[in-house]
Design a protein around this motif. Structure first.
Motif, PDB file in Angstrom:
ATOM      1  N   THR A 185       3.908  14.754  -0.356  1.00  9.16           N
ATOM      2  CA  THR A 185       3.453  14.033  -1.630  1.00  9.16           C
ATOM      3  C   THR A 185       3.128  15.266  -2.792  1.00  9.16           C
ATOM      4  OG1 THR A 185       2.535  12.015  -0.526  1.00  9.16           O
ATOM      5  CG2 THR A 185       2.003  12.413  -2.896  1.00  9.16           C
ATOM      6  N   ARG A 186       2.361  15.987  -2.255  1.00  8.67           N
ATOM      7  CA  ARG A 186       2.058  17.100  -3.275  1.00  8.67           C
ATOM      8  C   ARG A 186       3.404  17.764  -3.702  1.00  8.67           C
ATOM      9  NH1 ARG A 186      -2.285  17.695   0.532  1.00  8.67           N
ATOM     10  NH2 ARG A 186      -0.973  19.606   1.248  1.00  8.67           N
ATOM     11  N   PRO A 192       0.859  -1.287   0.173  1.00 12.07           N
ATOM     12  CA  PRO A 192       0.035   0.068   0.126  1.00 12.07           C
ATOM     13  C   PRO A 192       0.855   1.024  -0.147  1.00 12.07           C
ATOM     14  CG  PRO A 192       0.017  -1.034   1.984  1.00 12.07           C
ATOM     15  CD  PRO A 192       0.701  -1.860   1.182  1.00 12.07           C
ATOM     16  N   TRP A 193       0.194   2.398  -0.413  1.00 10.79           N
ATOM     17  CA  TRP A 193       0.903   3.539  -0.510  1.00 10.79           C
ATOM     18  C   TRP A 193       1.459   3.963   1.105  1.00 10.79           C
ATOM     19  CZ3 TRP A 193       3.511   6.610  -3.578  1.00 10.79           C
ATOM     20  CH2 TRP A 193       3.696   7.792  -3.218  1.00 10.79           C
ATOM     21  N   HIS A 194       0.989   3.804   2.097  1.00  9.68           N
ATOM     22  CA  HIS A 194       1.148   3.795   3.302  1.00  9.68           C
ATOM     23  C   HIS A 194       1.043   2.535   4.311  1.00  9.68           C
ATOM     24  CE1 HIS A 194      -2.812   4.429   5.114  1.00  9.68           C
ATOM     25  NE2 HIS A 194      -2.954   5.266   3.964  1.00  9.68           N
ATOM     26  N   GLU A 195       2.029   2.538   4.951  1.00 13.97           N
ATOM     27  CA  GLU A 195       1.838   1.429   5.966  1.00 13.97           C
ATOM     28  C   GLU A 195       2.337   1.746   7.482  1.00 13.97           C
ATOM     29  OE1 GLU A 195       4.916  -1.216   4.607  1.00 13.97           O
ATOM     30  OE2 GLU A 195       3.771  -2.014   3.038  1.00 13.97           O
ATOM     31  N   GLY A 202       7.685   6.615  -3.318  1.00 13.10           N
ATOM     32  CA  GLY A 202       7.456   5.207  -3.740  1.00 13.10           C
ATOM     33  C   GLY A 202       6.347   4.946  -2.263  1.00 13.10           C
ATOM     34  N   GLY A 203       6.148   5.695  -1.609  1.00 14.12           N
ATOM     35  CA  GLY A 203       5.222   5.531  -0.373  1.00 14.12           C
ATOM     36  C   GLY A 203       5.788   6.010   0.697  1.00 14.12           C
ATOM     37  N   TYR A 204       5.197   5.814   1.867  1.00 12.99           N
ATOM     38  CA  TYR A 204       5.781   6.161   3.103  1.00 12.99           C
ATOM     39  C   TYR A 204       5.171   5.114   4.212  1.00 12.99           C
ATOM     40  CZ  TYR A 204       1.235   8.179   4.051  1.00 12.99           C
ATOM     41  OH  TYR A 204      -0.049   8.382   4.102  1.00 12.99           O
ATOM     42  N   PHE A 205       6.238   5.281   5.415  1.00 10.16           N
ATOM     43  CA  PHE A 205       5.761   4.412   6.497  1.00 10.16           C
ATOM     44  C   PHE A 205       5.805   5.311   7.779  1.00 10.16           C
ATOM     45  CE2 PHE A 205       7.495   1.757   9.890  1.00 10.16           C
ATOM     46  CZ  PHE A 205       6.767   0.659  10.085  1.00 10.16           C
ATOM     47  N   MET A 206       4.764   4.867   8.430  1.00  6.63           N
ATOM     48  CA  MET A 206       4.820   5.669   9.779  1.00  6.63           C
ATOM     49  C   MET A 206       4.964   4.722  11.036  1.00  6.63           C
ATOM     50  SD  MET A 206       0.934   7.290  10.136  1.00  6.63           S
ATOM     51  CE  MET A 206       0.072   6.755   8.827  1.00  6.63           C
ATOM     52  N   ARG A 225       8.736   7.878   7.464  1.00 15.63           N
ATOM     53  CA  ARG A 225       9.689   7.745   6.452  1.00 15.63           C
ATOM     54  C   ARG A 225       9.297   7.505   5.217  1.00 15.63           C
ATOM     55  NH1 ARG A 225      13.116   3.428   8.599  1.00 15.63           N
ATOM     56  NH2 ARG A 225      14.477   5.248   9.363  1.00 15.63           N
ATOM     57  N   MET A 226       9.829   8.409   4.329  1.00 22.12           N
ATOM     58  CA  MET A 226       9.306   8.587   2.769  1.00 22.12           C
ATOM     59  C   MET A 226      10.184   7.578   2.089  1.00 22.12           C
ATOM     60  SD  MET A 226       6.586  10.666   3.368  1.00 22.12           S
ATOM     61  CE  MET A 226       6.486  11.402   1.470  1.00 22.12           C
ATOM     62  N   PHE A 227       9.557   7.078   1.074  1.00 22.12           N
ATOM     63  CA  PHE A 227      10.654   6.136   0.186  1.00 22.12           C
ATOM     64  C   PHE A 227      10.860   7.017  -1.233  1.00 22.12           C
ATOM     65  CE2 PHE A 227       8.603   3.197   3.328  1.00 22.12           C
ATOM     66  CZ  PHE A 227       9.538   2.715   3.755  1.00 22.12           C
TER      67      PHE A 227
END
Length: 127
Positions: A47-48, A23-26, A56-60, A78-80
């Motif tokens: 993202t904007r 998913p876009w975020h996890e 490529g997505g992000y993780f929090m 954390r942004m990928f």
């Protein structure tokens, strides 16, 4: 008959998702809802503002390091970014974080004005 009942076969284990299927975020389930919403707001602003970076997505996640918690850090975002070289990370990390901070100042001036680079990380307020 009743004696012939067998348990239903268990489904095959599903392989771990590939990078494209994630998913876009996890993450972030352990965060309070208001904190999680604030982190998502920041991620959407980035993202904007950083669309040209091939995100490529992000993780929090909730911050678990005691020293960071003492400084008031409650969550990590954390942004990928695709296409960055794995070698010589120190040469591109600071310029990348400065570009992200500038984008955050434009997309979310309230939080962006308070964002600071600290020890190889971009730190900013949630509220």
């Amino acid at each position: 008959s009743e004696g012939d009942r067998r348990p239903a076969p268990s489904p095959e284990p599903r392989p771990a998702p590939t990078r494209r299927e994630r998913p876009w975020h996890e993450g972030g389930a352990e965060l309070p809802l208001d904190t999680r919403a604030a982190v998502v707001d920041i991620a959407e602003a980035l993202t904007r503002g950083c669309g040209y970076m091939r995100l490529g997505g992000y993780f929090m996640r909730a911050e678990s390091e005691v020293r960071a918690q003492r400084r008031g850090v409650v969550a990590v975002l954390r942004m990928f970014v695709r296409g960055l070289p794995p070698a010589k990370r120190t040469t591109w990390l600071s310029p990348l974080l400065r570009a992200i901070a500038a984008a955050l100042r434009i997309e979310d001036p309230g939080r962006g004005a308070l964002a600071r680079l600290r020890r190889g990380a971009l730190v900013g307020p949630l509220g």
